[in-house]
Write a protein that holds these residues in place. Structure first.
Motif, short mmCIF file in Angstrom:
data_model
loop_
_atom_site.label_atom_id
_atom_site.label_comp_id
_atom_site.label_asym_id
_atom_site.label_seq_id
_atom_site.Cartn_x
_atom_site.Cartn_y
_atom_site.Cartn_z
N TYR A 78 0.79 -1.23 0.00
CA TYR A 78 0.00 0.00 0.00
C TYR A 78 0.83 1.29 0.00
CZ TYR A 78 -3.88 -3.11 0.86
OH TYR A 78 -4.82 -4.12 0.72
N LEU A 79 2.11 1.21 0.32
CA LEU A 79 2.93 2.42 0.31
C LEU A 79 3.96 2.41 -0.82
CD1 LEU A 79 3.93 5.06 1.59
CD2 LEU A 79 5.43 3.70 3.06
N LEU A 80 4.61 1.27 -1.03
CA LEU A 80 5.73 1.24 -1.96
C LEU A 80 5.36 0.77 -3.37
CD1 LEU A 80 8.34 -0.24 0.53
CD2 LEU A 80 8.10 2.15 -0.18
N LEU A 81 4.40 -0.14 -3.49
CA LEU A 81 4.01 -0.63 -4.81
C LEU A 81 3.51 0.49 -5.72
CD1 LEU A 81 3.79 -3.00 -6.71
CD2 LEU A 81 1.52 -3.51 -5.75
N PRO A 82 2.72 1.46 -5.22
CA PRO A 82 2.34 2.59 -6.09
C PRO A 82 3.56 3.34 -6.63
CG PRO A 82 0.93 2.53 -4.17
CD PRO A 82 2.00 1.52 -3.93
N LEU A 83 4.62 3.44 -5.83
CA LEU A 83 5.84 4.11 -6.30
C LEU A 83 6.51 3.27 -7.39
CD1 LEU A 83 7.43 5.26 -2.90
CD2 LEU A 83 5.92 6.53 -4.43
#
Length: 286
Positions: A78-83
């Motif tokens: 939820y925090l790093l995959l979008p990046l």
């Protein structure tokens, strides 16, 4: 002989935290600057459970492993995959992940300070034990033995299982791994979560013989980074050997020169590797 034994024992426990960051950076391509704080969280959990419930830190390491795995999987999902999905180049992903995890490290430090703002230490298996004529604390010997066991299990999993082979494939090339049907996002999430679990277990073991506090995580992150660059990014074997080398160097400097110069020695090694062999001891030139 005392320096050799102490250095190997220290390096063995360093290997755990380095293997965790190696999985996260070498496979998921996330330079996790909050890796050290995850280690301190593992140590804090061991401290609490030991002082409150007299629970063995070894058992604590087993308990927190799945919890750390789940927590790191959620962080990645939820925090790093979008990046990861937003980044157009590897360079952009590295910059974005450094900024995101740098902020995460401050958040974790703040949480730990609010929960326990002091140094924490406890006595567990702090009895002398003789090894090849040298006397060492039993807790260091136990931590080293468990580090070897965890490292061996991880190495076997990476080299002799389907999932482990998929992880190694993604570490070599995300594009090629995707072309042969590997779900790169899922494998990267698995590697990141597994890396966090290994690091938290290392924190529980290290807390048995090192005094920790909420702000010391940055030092462990730096040492883990030195180890994975020295050994070669993504190479578990290289991380283990580099950790042993760093442990020997730090012990030698602390014994022969001055304990305050151990970080200087680590930085000199780091600088030398960057200048003369940036691919690491076992890495290959691009």
């Amino acid at each position: 002989m005392d320096i050799l034994i102490s250095g190997l024992l220290l390096g063995g426990t360093y290997a755990l935290m380095a293997m965790g960051l190696n999985l996260q950076y070498g496979v998921a391509r996330i330079m996790n600057l909050a890796n050290g704080e995850m280690l301190v969280l593992g140590g804090l959990a061991a401290f609490w459970l030991f002082t409150v419930s007299a629970l063995s830190p070894i058992l604590t390491a087993v308990i927190i492993a799945p919890l750390a795995f789940a927590g790191n999987w959620l962080l990645y999902r939820y925090l790093l995959l979008p990046l990861v999905r937003r980044a157009k180049t590897q360079g952009q992903l590295e910059v974005d992940s450094i900024l995101a995890t740098f902020g995460m490290s401050f958040a974790l430090v703040g949480i730990m300070v609010s929960l326990h703002g002091e140094y924490f230490t406890y006595s567990y298996l702090a009895t002398p034990f003789s090894v090849l004529g040298s006397t060492v604390a039993l807790n260091r010997l136990v931590a080293f033995g468990l580090a070897v066991l965890i490292g061996g299990a991880l190495y076997y999993w990476l080299n002799h299982t389907y999932k482990g082979t998929a992880v190694r494939a993604v570490s070599v090339s995300t594009e090629a791994a995707g072309l042969v049907g590997i779900n790169v996002d899922k494998v990267s999430a698995l590697a990141f979560a597994l890396g966090g679990a290994v690091t938290a277990m290392g924190g529980a073991l290290i807390s048995t013989f090192i005094t920790l506090d909420a702000s010391v995580g940055v030092i462990f992150t730096m040492k883990a980074l030195i180890i994975i660059i020295m050994g070669g990014v993504g190479d578990i074997r290289g991380a283990i050997i580099a950790a042993l080398i760093l442990g020997l160097v730090e012990t030698t400097v602390a014994t022969v020169v001055d304990p305050g110069l151990t970080l200087v020695a680590a930085y000199v090694i780091f600088l030398g590797i960057l200048l003369f062999r940036p691919q690491g001891l076992f890495g290959r030139r691009a």
